[in-house]
Enzyme design. Structure first.
Site, PDB file in Angstrom:
ATOM      1  N   HIS A 190     -47.884   5.272  33.798  1.00 58.66           N
ATOM      2  CA  HIS A 190     -47.147   6.374  33.188  1.00 58.66           C
ATOM      3  C   HIS A 190     -46.342   7.209  34.181  1.00 58.66           C
ATOM      4  CE1 HIS A 190     -46.283   9.527  30.280  1.00 58.66           C
ATOM      5  NE2 HIS A 190     -46.861  10.432  31.056  1.00 58.66           N
ATOM      6  N   GLY A 197     -46.020  17.614  29.909  1.00 63.25           N
ATOM      7  CA  GLY A 197     -47.063  18.406  29.278  1.00 63.25           C
ATOM      8  C   GLY A 197     -46.958  18.284  27.763  1.00 63.25           C
ATOM      9  N   SER A 239     -42.216  11.787  29.832  1.00 68.86           N
ATOM     10  CA  SER A 239     -43.385  12.117  29.015  1.00 68.86           C
ATOM     11  C   SER A 239     -42.978  13.200  28.016  1.00 68.86           C
ATOM     12  CB  SER A 239     -44.544  12.536  29.924  1.00 68.86           C
ATOM     13  OG  SER A 239     -45.764  12.530  29.249  1.00 68.86           O
ATOM     14  N   TRP A 240     -43.661  14.347  27.987  1.00 66.86           N
ATOM     15  CA  TRP A 240     -43.203  15.433  27.117  1.00 66.86           C
ATOM     16  C   TRP A 240     -41.768  15.820  27.442  1.00 66.86           C
ATOM     17  CZ3 TRP A 240     -43.006  18.312  22.998  1.00 66.86           C
ATOM     18  CH2 TRP A 240     -42.319  19.528  23.058  1.00 66.86           C
ATOM     19  N   ASP A 288     -48.194   1.630  30.767  1.00 62.83           N
ATOM     20  CA  ASP A 288     -48.339   3.067  30.513  1.00 62.83           C
ATOM     21  C   ASP A 288     -49.413   3.256  29.441  1.00 62.83           C
ATOM     22  OD1 ASP A 288     -48.077   5.746  29.745  1.00 62.83           O
ATOM     23  OD2 ASP A 288     -45.908   5.752  30.034  1.00 62.83           O
TER      24      ASP A 288
END
Length: 313
Positions: free
Chosen positions: A294, A43, A110-111, A266
Site C-alpha cells: 500500500h 487517513g 489512499s484517503w 495492497d
C-alpha cells in the site's frame, strides 16, 4: 528505478483559518514560480510529512502541503466537529485562493486519492491533473475487508492486537465498537483504541513490514487524530450521497489527465478499486506495481509516482 528527490525545506510555512473553529497548517516547497501541485495526505487524519515533499522535481514544481482538519499541525487537534469530505473539498479551494493559484495538479494516495477524486469532480474545483496512488473509493466492501474480515486472514498476527481492543460481545461490528471508544469521554479509553486502530494500518501498509513505520503509528498525537478522524469518516460512509459516488461522478473527470499507481499486493486498499476507477476513467493511465503493497514509499510505487510527476512537469 527512480527514487525520491533529495530532502528539501519549505520556503514558506503558514496557517489559514477556514472557519470559526478550524485553522489549517500549510507549507510551500520547491520553486515559488514553478508548476503548482497540492499534496493530499492519507487517513483522513494522517497529516503531511517531510517525505511527501519529495515526489516532485523542486526546480520545476511549487509544492503545497497542508494538514487537513484535525490532522497534524492543524487545530483543534483530532477534532470531529465540522469535519467532512465536503468541508475538506472547500478547504482545498480556500487554500488555492489564499495562495493565488489559478489551477494545480492534485497528488494523493489512499484517503488522499478519495479526497482528490471528490475535489476533481466538483465543478468549481481547479484540479487539472491527478496523480493518485492506493485507490480508496470508500465503499462498504472496502471498509469491511480491512476493518471487519478479509485482510485479517493475511495478517492474523497484527489483527489479534487490533481485535483485542474490543470485547467478543461487540465484535460483530468492529468499526462501531471502535467508534464508541474513540469518542469516549475517558482519555485513556480513547488513546488505547486509537493506538490499536492506528497500528493495524501501520502493520499492513508494506509488502515487507516496516517496524519503524509501525512504531510511528503508536505515537499518541498521531494515533488520536488518525484513528478518530478515520473512524468518524468511515462510520458515516465518507459523507457521500451514495456508496459509489466517486464512480458515479467519474464522468466529471473524464477529460482530466491522470495516473493511477497501485500495488498488486495492497492489503489496505485492494487493487479492485483502482481497476474499477480505471474502467470509469479510461483516460487515466493505470500502473500496477507488481511487487508492492500500500505505501507510497514502496520502491516500485515511488518509481511510478516520480515518473508520473516528471511526465507532467
Amino acid at each position: 528505478m527512480r527514487t525520491l528527490y533529495p530532502e528539501i525545506t519549505p520556503y514558506q510555512q503558514g496557517s489559514l483559518k477556514v472557519d470559526d473553529r478550524h485553522t489549517l497548517y500549510f507549507e510551500q516547497c520547491g520553486n515559488p514560480h514553478g508548476k503548482p501541485v497540492v499534496m493530499l495526505h492519507g487517513g483522513p487524519g494522517g497529516g503531511c510529512n517531510d517525505k511527501m515533499r519529495r515526489f516532485h522535481d523542486p526546480a520545476k514544481y511549487r509544492i503545497v502541503l497542508f494538514d487537513q482538519r484535525g490532522s497534524g499541525r492543524s487545530t483543534p487537534h483530532a477534532d470531529l466537529v465540522d469535519n467532512t469530505t465536503w468541508d475538506l473539498v472547500a478547504d482545498i479551494e480556500r487554500l488555492r485562493t489564499h495562495l493565488g493559484v489559478d489551477r494545480w495538479q492534485v497528488f494523493g494516495g489512499s484517503w488522499g486519492s478519495t479526497l482528490a477524486l471528490a475535489y476533481a469532480a466538483d465543478p468549481s474545483a481547479a484540479g487539472h491533473q491527478l496523480v493518485l496512488r492506493g485507490i480508496f473509493l470508500l465503499r462498504r466492501f472496502e471498509l469491511e475487508w480491512f476493518y471487519q474480515e478479509g485482510a485479517s486472514r493475511l495478517f492474523p498476527d497484527a489483527w489479534e492486537h487490533y481485535l483485542n481492543a474490543i470485547p467478543p460481545v461487540e465484535r460483530a461490528d468492529l468499526m462501531s465498537a471502535f467508534h464508541r471508544r474513540l469518542t469516549s469521554d475517558d482519555e485513556a479509553t480513547r488513546l488505547a483504541a486509537a493506538k490499536a486502530w492506528s497500528v493495524w494500518e501501520g502493520a499492513t501498509s508494506f509488502l515487507h513490514v516496516d517496524e519503524d513505520f509501525v512504531t510511528g503509528h503508536e505515537d499518541a498525537h498521531f494515533a488520536l487524530a488518525f484513528a478518530r478522524i478515520e473512524n468518524h469518516y468511515f462510520v458515516n460512509g465518507g459523507f457521500f450521497e451514495v456508496e459509489d459516488q466517486l464512480l458515479r461522478d467519474a464522468h466529471r473527470i473524464a477529460d482530466i489527465p491522470g495516473v493511477i499507481v497501485h500495488g498488486r499486493y495492497d492489503v489496505v486498499c485492494p487493487l479492485q478499486s483502482a481497476w474499477d476507477l480505471h474502467k470509469a476513467w479510461p483516460k487515466a493511465q493505470l500502473q500496477i506495481s507488481p511487487a508492492s503493497g500500500h505505501s507510497a514509499f514502496e520502491p516500485e510505487n515511488v518509481d511510478a509516482l516520480v515518473r508520473a510527476t516528471d511526465g507532467f512537469a
